[in-house]
Design a protein around this motif. Structure first.
Motif, PDB file in Angstrom:
ATOM      1  N   SER A   7       0.835  -1.221   0.000  1.00 28.24           N
ATOM      2  CA  SER A   7       0.000   0.000   0.000  1.00 28.24           C
ATOM      3  C   SER A   7       0.862   1.260   0.000  1.00 28.24           C
ATOM      4  CB  SER A   7      -0.922   0.038   1.216  1.00 28.24           C
ATOM      5  OG  SER A   7      -0.822  -1.113   2.009  1.00 28.24           O
ATOM      6  N   LEU A   8       2.135   1.103   0.329  1.00 27.08           N
ATOM      7  CA  LEU A   8       3.016   2.271   0.456  1.00 27.08           C
ATOM      8  C   LEU A   8       4.042   2.333  -0.675  1.00 27.08           C
ATOM      9  CD1 LEU A   8       4.072   4.687   2.157  1.00 27.08           C
ATOM     10  CD2 LEU A   8       5.511   3.049   3.389  1.00 27.08           C
ATOM     11  N   ARG A   9       3.881   3.308  -1.580  1.00 26.49           N
ATOM     12  CA  ARG A   9       4.875   3.492  -2.645  1.00 26.49           C
ATOM     13  C   ARG A   9       5.867   4.529  -2.165  1.00 26.49           C
ATOM     14  NH1 ARG A   9       8.553   3.235  -6.197  1.00 26.49           N
ATOM     15  NH2 ARG A   9       8.108   3.613  -8.412  1.00 26.49           N
ATOM     16  N   LEU A  10       7.105   4.100  -1.933  1.00 31.13           N
ATOM     17  CA  LEU A  10       8.132   5.035  -1.473  1.00 31.13           C
ATOM     18  C   LEU A  10       8.864   5.642  -2.664  1.00 31.13           C
ATOM     19  CD1 LEU A  10       9.512   2.867   1.459  1.00 31.13           C
ATOM     20  CD2 LEU A  10       8.298   5.048   1.696  1.00 31.13           C
ATOM     21  N   HIS A  11       8.890   6.972  -2.710  1.00 34.46           N
ATOM     22  CA  HIS A  11       9.593   7.715  -3.750  1.00 34.46           C
ATOM     23  C   HIS A  11      10.594   8.630  -3.060  1.00 34.46           C
ATOM     24  CE1 HIS A  11       7.723   7.156  -7.654  1.00 34.46           C
ATOM     25  NE2 HIS A  11       6.535   7.156  -7.110  1.00 34.46           N
ATOM     26  N   ARG A  12      11.688   8.928  -3.755  1.00 36.65           N
ATOM     27  CA  ARG A  12      12.599   9.947  -3.210  1.00 36.65           C
ATOM     28  C   ARG A  12      11.923  11.316  -3.204  1.00 36.65           C
ATOM     29  NH1 ARG A  12      17.887   7.800  -6.186  1.00 36.65           N
ATOM     30  NH2 ARG A  12      16.677   8.419  -7.987  1.00 36.65           N
ATOM     31  N   GLY A  13      10.961  11.502  -4.090  1.00 34.81           N
ATOM     32  CA  GLY A  13      10.372  12.833  -4.264  1.00 34.81           C
ATOM     33  C   GLY A  13       9.199  13.147  -3.359  1.00 34.81           C
ATOM     34  N   ASN A  14       8.955  12.328  -2.324  1.00 35.01           N
ATOM     35  CA  ASN A  14       7.749  12.530  -1.501  1.00 35.01           C
ATOM     36  C   ASN A  14       7.971  13.261  -0.186  1.00 35.01           C
ATOM     37  OD1 ASN A  14       6.186  11.290  -3.385  1.00 35.01           O
ATOM     38  ND2 ASN A  14       5.943   9.348  -2.281  1.00 35.01           N
ATOM     39  N   CYS A  39       2.301   0.341  11.134  1.00 32.34           N
ATOM     40  CA  CYS A  39       2.144   1.326  12.215  1.00 32.34           C
ATOM     41  C   CYS A  39       1.719   2.711  11.724  1.00 32.34           C
ATOM     42  CB  CYS A  39       3.419   1.405  13.054  1.00 32.34           C
ATOM     43  SG  CYS A  39       4.755   2.332  12.283  1.00 32.34           S
ATOM     44  N   LYS A  40       1.355   2.844  10.456  1.00 30.81           N
ATOM     45  CA  LYS A  40       0.950   4.171   9.972  1.00 30.81           C
ATOM     46  C   LYS A  40      -0.292   4.654  10.732  1.00 30.81           C
ATOM     47  CE  LYS A  40      -1.548   4.963   6.265  1.00 30.81           C
ATOM     48  NZ  LYS A  40      -2.623   5.860   6.737  1.00 30.81           N
ATOM     49  N   PRO A  41      -0.228   5.842  11.328  1.00 34.58           N
ATOM     50  CA  PRO A  41      -1.427   6.396  11.973  1.00 34.58           C
ATOM     51  C   PRO A  41      -2.548   6.540  10.943  1.00 34.58           C
ATOM     52  CG  PRO A  41       0.534   7.677  12.531  1.00 34.58           C
ATOM     53  CD  PRO A  41       0.939   6.721  11.459  1.00 34.58           C
ATOM     54  N   LYS A  42      -3.744   6.146  11.343  1.00 33.74           N
ATOM     55  CA  LYS A  42      -4.879   6.150  10.402  1.00 33.74           C
ATOM     56  C   LYS A  42      -5.169   7.535   9.835  1.00 33.74           C
ATOM     57  CE  LYS A  42      -7.462   2.018  11.412  1.00 33.74           C
ATOM     58  NZ  LYS A  42      -8.445   1.405  12.314  1.00 33.74           N
ATOM     59  N   SER A  43      -4.870   8.558  10.647  1.00 35.99           N
ATOM     60  CA  SER A  43      -5.173   9.932  10.229  1.00 35.99           C
ATOM     61  C   SER A  43      -4.265  10.413   9.090  1.00 35.99           C
ATOM     62  CB  SER A  43      -4.999  10.861  11.429  1.00 35.99           C
ATOM     63  OG  SER A  43      -3.664  10.732  11.930  1.00 35.99           O
ATOM     64  N   LEU A  44      -3.146   9.708   8.871  1.00 37.25           N
ATOM     65  CA  LEU A  44      -2.197  10.168   7.840  1.00 37.25           C
ATOM     66  C   LEU A  44      -2.408   9.437   6.518  1.00 37.25           C
ATOM     67  CD1 LEU A  44       1.110  10.332   9.940  1.00 37.25           C
ATOM     68  CD2 LEU A  44      -0.259  12.264   9.119  1.00 37.25           C
ATOM     69  N   PRO A  45      -2.153  10.133   5.385  1.00 37.37           N
ATOM     70  CA  PRO A  45      -2.237   9.450   4.087  1.00 37.37           C
ATOM     71  C   PRO A  45      -1.001   8.562   3.870  1.00 37.37           C
ATOM     72  CG  PRO A  45      -1.475  11.701   3.786  1.00 37.37           C
ATOM     73  CD  PRO A  45      -1.757  11.544   5.259  1.00 37.37           C
ATOM     74  N   TRP A  46      -1.029   7.736   2.817  1.00 36.86           N
ATOM     75  CA  TRP A  46       0.126   6.881   2.484  1.00 36.86           C
ATOM     76  C   TRP A  46       1.186   7.729   1.777  1.00 36.86           C
ATOM     77  CZ3 TRP A  46       0.817   2.390   4.663  1.00 36.86           C
ATOM     78  CH2 TRP A  46      -0.286   1.631   5.076  1.00 36.86           C
ATOM     79  N   ARG A  47       1.772   8.667   2.494  1.00 35.71           N
ATOM     80  CA  ARG A  47       2.780   9.531   1.893  1.00 35.71           C
ATOM     81  C   ARG A  47       4.061   9.485   2.713  1.00 35.71           C
ATOM     82  NH1 ARG A  47       6.147  13.456   3.460  1.00 35.71           N
ATOM     83  NH2 ARG A  47       4.515  14.250   4.836  1.00 35.71           N
ATOM     84  N   ALA A  48       5.135   8.990   2.096  1.00 39.22           N
ATOM     85  CA  ALA A  48       6.443   8.984   2.748  1.00 39.22           C
ATOM     86  C   ALA A  48       7.493   8.962   1.658  1.00 39.22           C
ATOM     87  CB  ALA A  48       6.586   7.755   3.639  1.00 39.22           C
ATOM     88  N   ALA A  49       8.622   9.631   1.903  1.00 35.17           N
ATOM     89  CA  ALA A  49       9.728   9.522   0.945  1.00 35.17           C
ATOM     90  C   ALA A  49      10.658   8.413   1.418  1.00 35.17           C
ATOM     91  CB  ALA A  49      10.482  10.842   0.846  1.00 35.17           C
TER      92      ALA A  49
END
Lengths: 329, 329
Positions: free
Chosen positions: B142-149, B211-221
């Motif tokens: 569910s988590l796409r990690l990009h350098r640009g995020n 462990c992603k908090p539910k309130s946060l979107p799937w956004r991480a670099a």
């Protein structure tokens, strides 16, 4: 004009190659593909300086084209109607001209424009010899072609002429031709094109899929003839545990091909032909042949220990020893 | 014991390598993968003799392990929880010992047993230098990690220690250490293992996703630190157009790591560390750190022209020039 890779460095090299790739790909560690509800086919091909090409006789554009074509040919001849993507590993010595690398990618792009797909990523490094490793991904159609799917009673069918690429190589390297003949201008042209800018049997696969008689299951054996026509047939015989009988009068030769046993040898074992070689139920084979001019029925499959015979029952001489072996000393 | 590839030929070589691959694969021109309703991630890595390894210092088993690990690391650090398959291009000189090739594949298999996936095909050829080109395919989570995020306000987080692989290389090649110190036996052991049989942050990615908090979107670099910790952070800053501030007191060093600026340099630029380097929203970063001991928060992201500073506002000296450049002369 003579900028080398060492002059510009890795970062700038990637920058220059950006235009050949999927948008935004350079900033990504990995590439993403989406192909819902489709099986995928994967193929890797290595193209190595002084093994698969010589810089002296082949332009970087042609090397790029052929690297993509040989990969796509494998995908098509396994049943992929749609080419999705390529991942490219590039090795070049630091003193390589930037122009050479850009030429290589220009040739790859030209082939992708023709056959489909895009470069989605890869890796690059320095090394003593030039090398390109391409992994191609395509979507599988309803027809999965395996070498192991042939059955006795099948017809052996191919999508086109064989030997042209081998003749093209001979012409380009001013190699002595097998016997003195006057070649037609158009044959010369076709042979050089077959060697430098080979096509792939995309149209033939589409037609084959469309024309399957409804009464028959999706069962056909297939491979490509990149290692030569006989090598392809041998692969089918070995994997399917059966024998092939080839019709000496139906060899898939160019209409202008010189008539001589030595020239037949190039048709059988020349290699780099990139045509479909199939083992098909008779009905399917006959309909297929009626749909496309290039299709030829060249023999049939029968029970027996894996082997290939002529239709006069002669075993084909020594074909095995003539196959391309990358590690031959 | 000293059988070479030229002795046995290509056909027999493939026969010997069968046991390392997916069942039945050798008889197939291409490989098939099925991954319904999942996006796939693709990565290609080249491993080249005398560039990425020396036969003198590295066993074929370790080369095989590292080739798989570096590829898997890229997939994980782009968000792939499940590794599916590898396509392997192998180039070896004809006089290569069969034992070396079998060692290489044994190491690859050991890594696949640990990280997942299987060899589904590839290509092999002779060449002047040994080379392995691996294309790995994984399923995207569910988590796409990009350098640009990355976004200003994020914490910079890493999944483990850095510099160990560089120290391991120095120990294995009897290189002079940066300054005379007595290294603990356990550090020596960890460093050599990190260099020869590196692990990959599979557990860390799984935990991060869980462990992603539910309130946060799937956004991480995110990216991996195979080119070094600073290179990874620089990649995030450049792609996300932001600055990084690193805490000098929180460098991700082994507990027994010698205290000295020169040793810090190996932690920052050693390379081949294969850890996750992330830019995460603060809340997610804090929960992530609480879930796994190895996780460290090492700085934060702020607005500004791409650059990296220490938390005392000093710009980090010359880090750019220390990055690995394959084409450096």
């Amino acid at each position: 004009m003579n900028t080398t890779i060492a002059d510009i460095g890795e970062k700038e090299l990637l920058n220059r190659l950006k235009k050949f790739m999927r948008n935004g790909q350079i900033n990504d560690d990995t590439a993403e593909i989406t192909s819902f509800n489709k099986k995928l086919l994967i193929n890797t091909d290595l193209v190595i300086e002084n093994i698969h090409f010589s810089e002296v006789t082949t332009s970087p554009e042609d090397i790029g084209w052929k690297a993509i074509a040989s990969n796509v040919s494998d995908l098509i001849c396994s049943g992929s109607e749609k080419i999705i993507s390529f991942s490219v590993g590039l090795v070049v010595p630091p003193n390589t001209n930037l122009q050479w690398v850009e030429g290589l990618y220009t040739g790859m792009k030209a082939a992708m424009n023709e056959f489909g797909g895009e470069i989605i990523g890869g890796d690059c490094s320095s090394g003593t010899n030039k090398m390109v490793s391409i992994t191609a991904i395509g979507e599988l159609s309803s027809l999965r072609l395996h070498r192991g799917n042939a059955l006795p009673g099948d017809y052996i069918v191919t999508s086109g002429q064989h030997g042209l690429s081998r003749l093209g190589l001979a012409l380009l390297t001013s190699e002595q031709l097998p016997n003195e003949v006057k070649l037609s201008q158009s044959l010369t042209k076709r042979a050089i094109k077959a060697h430098q800018r080979p096509s792939v049997p995309q149209e033939a696969l589409k037609t084959l899929i469309k024309c399957k008689p409804k009464s028959l299951p999706w069962r056909a054996a297939g491979t490509d003839s990149s290692d030569g026509l006989l090598a392809a047939i041998e692969g089918i015989c070995t994997s399917s545990e059966c024998q092939a009988v080839l019709s000496q009068s139906s060899l898939p030769k160019d209409p202008d091909w010189p008539k001589n046993k030595i020239w037949d040898e190039w048709c059988l074992n020349g290699g780099e032909d990139y045509e479909l070689v199939l083992s098909l139920p008779k009905d399917w084979a006959n309909i297929f042949k009626s749909k496309l001019n290039s299709i030829q029925i060249i023999g049939h499959i029968k029970k027996g220990k894996p082997n290939i015979f002529w239709d006069n029952f002669e075993e084909i001489e020594n074909y095995n020893s003539k196959r391309f072996n990358h590690f031959q000393s």
